[in-house]
Design a protein around this motif. Structure first.
Motif, PDB file in Angstrom:
ATOM      1  N   VAL A  89     -30.022 -12.033 -22.975  1.00 60.25           N
ATOM      2  CA  VAL A  89     -29.036 -12.791 -23.334  1.00 60.25           C
ATOM      3  C   VAL A  89     -27.783 -11.750 -22.814  1.00 60.25           C
ATOM      4  CG1 VAL A  89     -27.665 -13.532 -25.246  1.00 60.25           C
ATOM      5  CG2 VAL A  89     -30.019 -13.749 -25.277  1.00 60.25           C
ATOM      6  N   LEU A  96     -22.750 -14.746 -16.369  1.00 60.59           N
ATOM      7  CA  LEU A  96     -21.885 -15.921 -16.835  1.00 60.59           C
ATOM      8  C   LEU A  96     -20.339 -15.723 -16.941  1.00 60.59           C
ATOM      9  CD1 LEU A  96     -23.948 -17.871 -19.363  1.00 60.59           C
ATOM     10  CD2 LEU A  96     -23.629 -18.501 -16.842  1.00 60.59           C
ATOM     11  N   TRP A 100     -17.645 -17.001 -13.979  1.00 62.71           N
ATOM     12  CA  TRP A 100     -16.523 -17.753 -14.488  1.00 62.71           C
ATOM     13  C   TRP A 100     -15.069 -17.330 -14.086  1.00 62.71           C
ATOM     14  CZ3 TRP A 100     -15.082 -18.830 -20.445  1.00 62.71           C
ATOM     15  CH2 TRP A 100     -14.478 -19.965 -20.525  1.00 62.71           C
ATOM     16  N   LEU A 112     -20.114 -22.533 -11.217  1.00 65.74           N
ATOM     17  CA  LEU A 112     -21.717 -22.121 -11.258  1.00 65.74           C
ATOM     18  C   LEU A 112     -22.592 -23.335 -11.292  1.00 65.74           C
ATOM     19  CD1 LEU A 112     -24.012 -20.150 -11.396  1.00 65.74           C
ATOM     20  CD2 LEU A 112     -23.829 -20.177 -14.006  1.00 65.74           C
ATOM     21  N   HIS A 113     -23.638 -23.659 -10.408  1.00 66.41           N
ATOM     22  CA  HIS A 113     -24.549 -24.776 -10.705  1.00 66.41           C
ATOM     23  C   HIS A 113     -25.757 -24.182 -11.213  1.00 66.41           C
ATOM     24  CE1 HIS A 113     -26.585 -28.140  -9.809  1.00 66.41           C
ATOM     25  NE2 HIS A 113     -27.583 -27.483  -8.972  1.00 66.41           N
ATOM     26  N   ILE A 114     -26.369 -24.633 -12.363  1.00 65.22           N
ATOM     27  CA  ILE A 114     -27.545 -24.288 -13.036  1.00 65.22           C
ATOM     28  C   ILE A 114     -28.539 -25.375 -12.728  1.00 65.22           C
ATOM     29  CG2 ILE A 114     -28.768 -23.972 -14.998  1.00 65.22           C
ATOM     30  CD1 ILE A 114     -26.084 -22.693 -16.187  1.00 65.22           C
ATOM     31  N   GLY A 119     -32.427 -24.931 -16.715  1.00 66.94           N
ATOM     32  CA  GLY A 119     -31.928 -25.681 -18.060  1.00 66.94           C
ATOM     33  C   GLY A 119     -33.023 -25.894 -18.752  1.00 66.94           C
TER      34      GLY A 119
END
Lengths: 146, 103
Positions: A89, A96, A100, A112-114, A119
């Motif tokens: 985490v 992240l 950002w 960002l492309h997840i 997911g």
């Protein structure tokens, strides 16, 4: 799509940067507070509702104590409290936040492309961790009570 | 160019708009949904549900390409909310006792 090369020269640049900078500041302050106060003892932090209700650890249980231990330089103690928070985490959060901040300050970093499979894989892994850390053989390594 | 085209009216998807414009909704829904599972309950679960719904709507309108990601965040938000509501109800009913900080 705009072809402006330097994002920071846009008139709305300050607004674009304000939110990620604000979130970073809040998280940094919360981390510092968690480092100063002691979540190992009751009083300053609320209990986990899931643990109180069921007696079982949720995937985040021990997370605040792990952050406290990390801030105070106790890596072994932090891993004992919640290895997922320490190894998963927190690095993911730093990644992240960093992405950002970069994506709003430079055009070279895209938002960002997840991928969909990520997911889906993360919640599945969280669910597995949730179960396994409450099982007798694994509790000494994965749960704060072990 | 002397004439600036008027901005598209609010709430209307721009024709031929950027198919990734609203992808941040899905990413936020997923992140907040995961946090709601990690002991944060409805503090991040409710935003995850709202952003998840908006993200799915944006995907239907062709302004986002990650509708499934938004859906995952939406579901996680519901699970997180349900668990924390259940916990608070049990607490109010006096079934459980607080003894230790465990978050």
């Amino acid at each position: 799509m705009s072809s402006v090369s330097a994002a920071v020269t846009r008139p709305d640049a300050a607004r674009r940067v304000a939110l990620p900078v604000g979130v970073t500041a809040v998280l940094a302050a919360a981390t510092a507070y968690t480092g100063i106060r002691n979540p190992h003892e009751p009083g300053f932090f609320p209990s986990c509702v899931f643990y109180s209700a069921s007696g079982y650890y949720c995937p985040g249980c021990g997370g605040l104590r792990a952050v406290h231990d990390l801030v105070n330089g106790d890596l072994a103690g932090a891993l004992q409290m919640n290895p997922l928070v320490v190894l998963g985490v927190i690095p993911a959060g730093i990644f992240l936040i960093g992405w950002w901040l970069l994506s709003v300050t430079t055009d070279r970093v895209r938002p960002l492309h997840i991928p969909t499979w990520v997911g889906i894989a993360i919640p599945v892994a969280l669910g597995a961790y949730w179960v396994v850390r409450n099982l007798e053989p694994f509790a000494p390594y994965l749960s704060p009570g072990g | 160019m002397t004439q600036v085209p008027p901005p598209p009216p609010m709430g209307m998807p721009p024709v031929g708009g950027d198919p990734n414009e609203k992808n941040k909704l899905g990413v936020w829904a997923l992140v907040l949904g995961i946090l709601s599972i990690l002991c944060c309950g409805f503090f991040t679960g409710i935003p995850a549900i709202i952003l998840g719904i908006n993200g799915k709507k944006a995907a239907e309108e062709g302004r986002a390409s990650n509708g499934s990601l938004a859906n995952v965040g939406f579901i996680l938000g519901i699970i997180g909310c349900a668990l924390s509501v259940l916990g608070f109800v049990l607490q109010a009913a006096g079934v459980l006792t607080y003894d230790f900080s465990t978050s």
